[in-house]
Write an enzyme that holds these catalytic residues in place. Structure first.
Site, PDB file in Angstrom:
ATOM      1  N   ARG A 179       0.843  -1.186   0.000  1.00 40.31           N
ATOM      2  CA  ARG A 179       0.000   0.000   0.000  1.00 40.31           C
ATOM      3  C   ARG A 179       0.880   1.239   0.000  1.00 40.31           C
ATOM      4  NH1 ARG A 179      -3.358  -2.141  -2.105  1.00 40.31           N
ATOM      5  NH2 ARG A 179      -5.563  -2.448  -1.585  1.00 40.31           N
ATOM      6  N   GLU A 208      -3.181   8.416  -6.170  1.00 41.41           N
ATOM      7  CA  GLU A 208      -3.126   7.849  -7.525  1.00 41.41           C
ATOM      8  C   GLU A 208      -4.231   8.442  -8.391  1.00 41.41           C
ATOM      9  OE1 GLU A 208      -3.226   3.574  -7.124  1.00 41.41           O
ATOM     10  OE2 GLU A 208      -1.337   3.514  -6.033  1.00 41.41           O
ATOM     11  N   HIS A 227       0.403   1.384 -10.682  1.00 37.47           N
ATOM     12  CA  HIS A 227      -0.425   0.434  -9.930  1.00 37.47           C
ATOM     13  C   HIS A 227      -1.059  -0.600 -10.880  1.00 37.47           C
ATOM     14  CE1 HIS A 227      -2.971  -0.018  -6.015  1.00 37.47           C
ATOM     15  NE2 HIS A 227      -2.590  -1.189  -6.507  1.00 37.47           N
TER      16      HIS A 227
END
Length: 266
Positions: A179, A208, A227
């Site tokens: 994370r 993000e 990601h």
């Protein structure tokens, strides 16, 4: 909408991390009338792809791929000594399904595996040494590659900061696939720009998409992905497979396969 939770029998997160559900968990699932409702996650669905990403990052820095690419562009015949992963130490901070899957791959490369776990009494044949949380400095100092696979909880916020990067080897590489909230990104950018550590690979971030003003974009020794390390062609198929396994277990009156501790958040 307020009445809907009364009918809930089970809550599932397609993702392994459930931090995005934290407000709902606190406001509903932790309440006495809903404590019986199980929460499951996608644990294990994306471990293989994330393990490949970690090893790709390790090889990227170990084989000096950026140097090789620059040599081609500059038409430079640079016959340098090529390092290997064999004999190097990879340290996992967090050693759940993703970490263990990656450890199996690392072992195939002849790497030494160490890890930090909340409960160091949970020994495993996949790790040569298991450290407790209070011993993280030993892992950081020993490891050639430090892999963060921590969940996003209030306790892990900015777990990796200036002090932690200072504990790493100057030749060390930091890899983050858990994370983004567990990393102080400004501290990491500073460590990279000063050459305090050799490099880093990040697939997860606090915000993000990563803001264009983030100093991380200016770090030449950073491998950065959006990601998408686990965004494979069969992403949804893998996720639904774990959901189906949990559904079948619940139908059979058994405990769910990927049960989450609602108090811990993982």
């Amino acid at each position: 909408a307020e009445e809907a939770p009364k009918k809930i029998k089970w809550v599932h997160s397609l993702f392994a991390g459930v931090d995005a559900l934290a407000p709902f968990i606190k406001s509903h699932l932790l309440q006495k009338k809903h404590q019986h409702v199980p929460l499951t996650n996608g644990r294990g669905a994306f471990s293989e792809s994330l393990a490949e990403y970690v090893m790709t990052a390790a090889l990227h820095f170990n084989k000096q791929i950026s140097r090789v690419q620059q040599n081609r562009i500059a038409r430079t015949w640079d016959k340098f000594v090529m390092p290997t992963l064999a004999g190097k130490t990879i340290g996992f901070v967090g050693f759940g399904h993703i970490g263990q899957t990656t450890a199996r791959l690392a072992r195939q490369f002849g790497m030494k595996v160490v890890c930090v776990r909340n409960d160091k009494t949970k020994q495993t044949e996949l790790a040569d040494t298991v450290y407790g949380n209070e011993e993280k400095e030993a892992l950081l100092a020993e490891s050639d590659f430090v892999v963060s696979v921590l969940p996003g909880t209030p306790q892990t916020l900015d777990y990796f900061g200036s002090d932690e990067f200072a504990m790493m080897k100057p030749s060390g590489v930091f890899i983050s696939i858990g994370r983004g909230t567990v990393v102080d990104e400004d501290a990491l950018a500073n460590a990279l720009m000063k050459g305090q550590i050799s490099g880093a690979a990040l697939d997860v971030f606090k915000v993000e998409p990563l803001p264009t003003e983030s100093p991380l974009w200016d770090c030449e020794n950073l491998l950065l992905t959006a990601h998408n390390a686990d965004l494979t062609e069969d992403y949804f198929e893998l996720g639904w497979k774990v959901w189906e396994q949990n559904l079948e277990a619940i139908r059979q009156g058994e405990s769910p396969i990927t049960l989450v501790d609602k108090n811990k958040g993982y």
